[in-house]
Enzyme design. Structure first.
Site, PDB file in Angstrom:
ATOM      1  N   ASN A  60       0.861  -1.181   0.000  1.00 45.48           N
ATOM      2  CA  ASN A  60       0.000   0.000   0.000  1.00 45.48           C
ATOM      3  C   ASN A  60       0.900   1.236   0.000  1.00 45.48           C
ATOM      4  O   ASN A  60       1.513   1.557   1.013  1.00 45.48           O
ATOM      5  CB  ASN A  60      -0.898  -0.025   1.249  1.00 45.48           C
ATOM      6  CG  ASN A  60      -1.698   1.264   1.397  1.00 45.48           C
ATOM      7  OD1 ASN A  60      -1.860   2.023   0.434  1.00 45.48           O
ATOM      8  ND2 ASN A  60      -2.198   1.504   2.597  1.00 45.48           N
ATOM      9  N   TRP A  61       0.961   1.901  -1.155  1.00 49.60           N
ATOM     10  CA  TRP A  61       1.892   3.034  -1.282  1.00 49.60           C
ATOM     11  C   TRP A  61       1.365   4.291  -0.586  1.00 49.60           C
ATOM     12  O   TRP A  61       2.094   5.270  -0.462  1.00 49.60           O
ATOM     13  CB  TRP A  61       2.151   3.314  -2.761  1.00 49.60           C
ATOM     14  CG  TRP A  61       2.974   2.268  -3.459  1.00 49.60           C
ATOM     15  CD1 TRP A  61       3.401   1.072  -2.952  1.00 49.60           C
ATOM     16  CD2 TRP A  61       3.474   2.329  -4.804  1.00 49.60           C
ATOM     17  NE1 TRP A  61       4.137   0.387  -3.898  1.00 49.60           N
ATOM     18  CE2 TRP A  61       4.189   1.125  -5.043  1.00 49.60           C
ATOM     19  CE3 TRP A  61       3.376   3.258  -5.844  1.00 49.60           C
ATOM     20  CZ2 TRP A  61       4.818   0.851  -6.259  1.00 49.60           C
ATOM     21  CZ3 TRP A  61       3.996   2.987  -7.067  1.00 49.60           C
ATOM     22  CH2 TRP A  61       4.709   1.793  -7.270  1.00 49.60           C
ATOM     23  N   LYS A  62       0.116   4.298  -0.184  1.00 49.60           N
ATOM     24  CA  LYS A  62      -0.490   5.490   0.446  1.00 49.60           C
ATOM     25  C   LYS A  62      -0.254   6.715  -0.447  1.00 49.60           C
ATOM     26  O   LYS A  62      -0.368   6.604  -1.649  1.00 49.60           O
ATOM     27  CB  LYS A  62       0.058   5.683   1.866  1.00 49.60           C
ATOM     28  CG  LYS A  62       0.061   4.400   2.700  1.00 49.60           C
ATOM     29  CD  LYS A  62       0.300   4.672   4.151  1.00 49.60           C
ATOM     30  CE  LYS A  62       0.512   3.363   4.886  1.00 49.60           C
ATOM     31  NZ  LYS A  62       0.312   3.449   6.303  1.00 49.60           N
ATOM     32  N   HIS A 147      -9.477   1.223   4.836  1.00 45.80           N
ATOM     33  CA  HIS A 147      -8.176   1.369   5.501  1.00 45.80           C
ATOM     34  C   HIS A 147      -8.338   2.308   6.698  1.00 45.80           C
ATOM     35  O   HIS A 147      -9.086   3.283   6.637  1.00 45.80           O
ATOM     36  CB  HIS A 147      -7.135   1.918   4.522  1.00 45.80           C
ATOM     37  CG  HIS A 147      -5.745   1.858   5.071  1.00 45.80           C
ATOM     38  ND1 HIS A 147      -5.273   2.779   5.979  1.00 45.80           N
ATOM     39  CD2 HIS A 147      -4.745   0.959   4.880  1.00 45.80           C
ATOM     40  CE1 HIS A 147      -4.029   2.445   6.314  1.00 45.80           C
ATOM     41  NE2 HIS A 147      -3.689   1.350   5.663  1.00 45.80           N
ATOM     42  N   GLU A 149      -6.648   4.612   7.830  1.00 45.17           N
ATOM     43  CA  GLU A 149      -6.379   6.043   7.572  1.00 45.17           C
ATOM     44  C   GLU A 149      -7.574   6.703   6.892  1.00 45.17           C
ATOM     45  O   GLU A 149      -7.862   7.882   7.124  1.00 45.17           O
ATOM     46  CB  GLU A 149      -5.088   6.183   6.742  1.00 45.17           C
ATOM     47  CG  GLU A 149      -3.863   5.894   7.607  1.00 45.17           C
ATOM     48  CD  GLU A 149      -2.658   5.352   6.865  1.00 45.17           C
ATOM     49  OE1 GLU A 149      -2.616   5.418   5.612  1.00 45.17           O
ATOM     50  OE2 GLU A 149      -1.735   4.846   7.543  1.00 45.17           O
ATOM     51  N   GLU A 219      -5.507  -5.208  10.437  1.00 47.29           N
ATOM     52  CA  GLU A 219      -4.488  -4.193  10.637  1.00 47.29           C
ATOM     53  C   GLU A 219      -4.738  -3.460  11.966  1.00 47.29           C
ATOM     54  O   GLU A 219      -5.503  -2.483  12.002  1.00 47.29           O
ATOM     55  CB  GLU A 219      -4.521  -3.175   9.507  1.00 47.29           C
ATOM     56  CG  GLU A 219      -4.252  -3.772   8.142  1.00 47.29           C
ATOM     57  CD  GLU A 219      -3.668  -2.724   7.205  1.00 47.29           C
ATOM     58  OE1 GLU A 219      -2.523  -2.905   6.802  1.00 47.29           O
ATOM     59  OE2 GLU A 219      -4.344  -1.732   6.912  1.00 47.29           O
ATOM     60  N   GLY A 225       2.386   1.904  10.723  1.00 47.62           N
ATOM     61  CA  GLY A 225       3.344   3.004  10.600  1.00 47.62           C
ATOM     62  C   GLY A 225       4.045   3.354  11.898  1.00 47.62           C
ATOM     63  O   GLY A 225       4.697   4.392  11.992  1.00 47.62           O
ATOM     64  N   SER A 265       3.315  -2.512  10.103  1.00 43.20           N
ATOM     65  CA  SER A 265       4.778  -2.488  10.221  1.00 43.20           C
ATOM     66  C   SER A 265       5.434  -3.821   9.853  1.00 43.20           C
ATOM     67  O   SER A 265       6.398  -4.241  10.505  1.00 43.20           O
ATOM     68  CB  SER A 265       5.196  -2.040  11.621  1.00 43.20           C
ATOM     69  OG  SER A 265       4.720  -0.729  11.886  1.00 43.20           O
ATOM     70  N   GLY A 286       2.764  -1.265   4.243  1.00 48.40           N
ATOM     71  CA  GLY A 286       2.829   0.165   3.942  1.00 48.40           C
ATOM     72  C   GLY A 286       4.267   0.609   3.730  1.00 48.40           C
ATOM     73  O   GLY A 286       4.829   0.457   2.646  1.00 48.40           O
TER      74      GLY A 286
HETATM   75  C1  PEP Z   1      -0.762  -0.029   5.814  1.00 48.63           C
HETATM   76  O1  PEP Z   1      -0.674   1.064   5.308  1.00 48.63           O
HETATM   77  O2  PEP Z   1      -1.731  -0.731   5.559  1.00 48.63           O
HETATM   78  C2  PEP Z   1       0.300  -0.478   6.719  1.00 48.63           C
HETATM   79  C3  PEP Z   1       0.188  -1.639   7.294  1.00 48.63           C
HETATM   80  O3  PEP Z   1       1.368   0.370   6.903  1.00 48.63           O
HETATM   81  P1  PEP Z   1       2.755   0.007   7.614  1.00 48.63           P
HETATM   82  O4  PEP Z   1       3.254  -1.274   7.008  1.00 48.63           O
HETATM   83  O5  PEP Z   1       3.650   1.167   7.300  1.00 48.63           O
HETATM   84  O6  PEP Z   1       2.486  -0.139   9.059  1.00 48.63           O
END
Ligand code: PEP
Length: 302
Positions: A60-62, A147, A149, A219, A225, A265, A286
């Site tokens: 997931n590039w966000k 998600h 976010e 998640e 993050g 993470s 992410g």
């Molecule tokens: C995500 O954006 O879904 C995510 C899990 O991010 P990260 O791996 O940076 O925690």
């Protein structure tokens, strides 16, 4: 005094959500005991001999990277890395402006492409919105729904997430439904109840047949993050509970086929242990998906 009340309230909410999913009386079940065994993936076929589920890892590039050039460079690294990761489904979930050029860059590879969100109206006076027909027409195969976010920063609710998910499925695309508890909820010990509630509301009206096109991403918000990863045991406990809930809602045969990703993470250092768990079928990645070499190692997990 607060703790039993909170648990009771959430339990009642979760129970009342059970009517949303067709086919069955949906009840969040007690956690299924963690099976401490390997998922027994046959690297020859990429399909777990125990589960029949093919691992699925999505980056997931966000809101990254900040230029088209950088996006194309990253896509090239993923494309190359995917050639040695033939036993896993790989996707990159990219910002809207990069869908077309990244798809073009990935041509000839097995890497799938996804969008990070959608608006539920197909077209019209909705400035700034991107519709599902638009996403479909540029060849995206996957769409993220819910998600954390989007929930925390852009006002997505379980109801809008459900509407988005159904839109994706009605169009014949595949959806990753993201669920997960906050740190406070984790500390209160209600993580499985929160996940059950989000699952029930997110899947309201989704049929057994449509579940073939749904992946679930667990998640925990506290792990996204932050550098904090749920231990494989914590994640497995929630994953097995998610599968048990899906089993009650749709029947065990359907539940056994649903891919449940872990997100939070995930790094090259943590992926192998996570993927060794029997109900962890993949990862939603992410930060580490933005570093070519890290994502390459993750999709080539051992
Ligand atoms: C995500 O954006 O879904 C995510 C899990 O991010 P990260 O791996 O940076 O925690």
């Amino acid at each position: 005094m607060m703790r039993p009340l909170c648990l009771w309230t959430v339990a009642m909410l979760a129970a009342s959500a059970t009517a949303f999913i067709p086919h069955t009386a949906f009840r969040p079940s007690s956690p299924v005991a963690t099976r401490r065994c390997s998922r027994a993936v046959s690297r020859g076929t990429g399909v777990s001999m125990m589960s029949g589920r093919r691992p699925f890892i999505a980056g997931n590039w966000k809101e990254n990277p900040d230029t088209l050039e950088a996006a194309i460079d990253l896509a090239k690294v993923v494309s190359t890395a995917s050639s040695s990761a033939s036993n896993v489904d790989v996707a990159v979930v990219v910002p809207f402006p990069f869908l077309v050029p990244v798809k073009e860059t990935l041509k000839g590879s097995n890497v799938l492409i996804g969008a990070q969100d959608l608006y539920t109206e197909d077209k019209g006076a909705y400035t700034g919105a991107t519709s599902l027909p638009m996403i479909k027409s540029v060849g995206a195969q996957w769409v993220l729904c819910g998600h954390s976010e989007r929930r925390a920063l852009f006002g997505d609710t379980d109801e809008t997430v459900n509407a988005k998910l159904k839109k994706v499925l009605a169009a014949g695309l595949k959806a990753i439904l993201c669920i997960g508890e906050t740190k406070d909820e984790y500390e209160l010990g209600v993580n499985k109840l929160i996940c059950g509630l989000q699952l029930a509301k997110g899947l309201k009206g989704v049929t057994k047949e449509q579940m073939e096109n749904v992946a679930i991403a667990y998640e925990p918000v506290w792990a996204i993050g932050t550098g904090l990863t749920a231990t494989p045991e914590i994640a497995q406990d929630v994953h097995s509970n998610i599968r048990a809930i899906l089993g009650e809602a749709y029947g065990q045969a359907v539940a056994d086929k649903v891919v449940i990703q872990y997100g939070g993470s995930v790094t090259p250092e943590t992926v192998d242990e996570l993927m060794a768990m029997p109900d962890i079928d993949g990862a939603l990645v992410g930060g580490a998906s933005l570093v070519g070499e890290k994502f390459a190692r993750i999709i080539n997990f051992k």
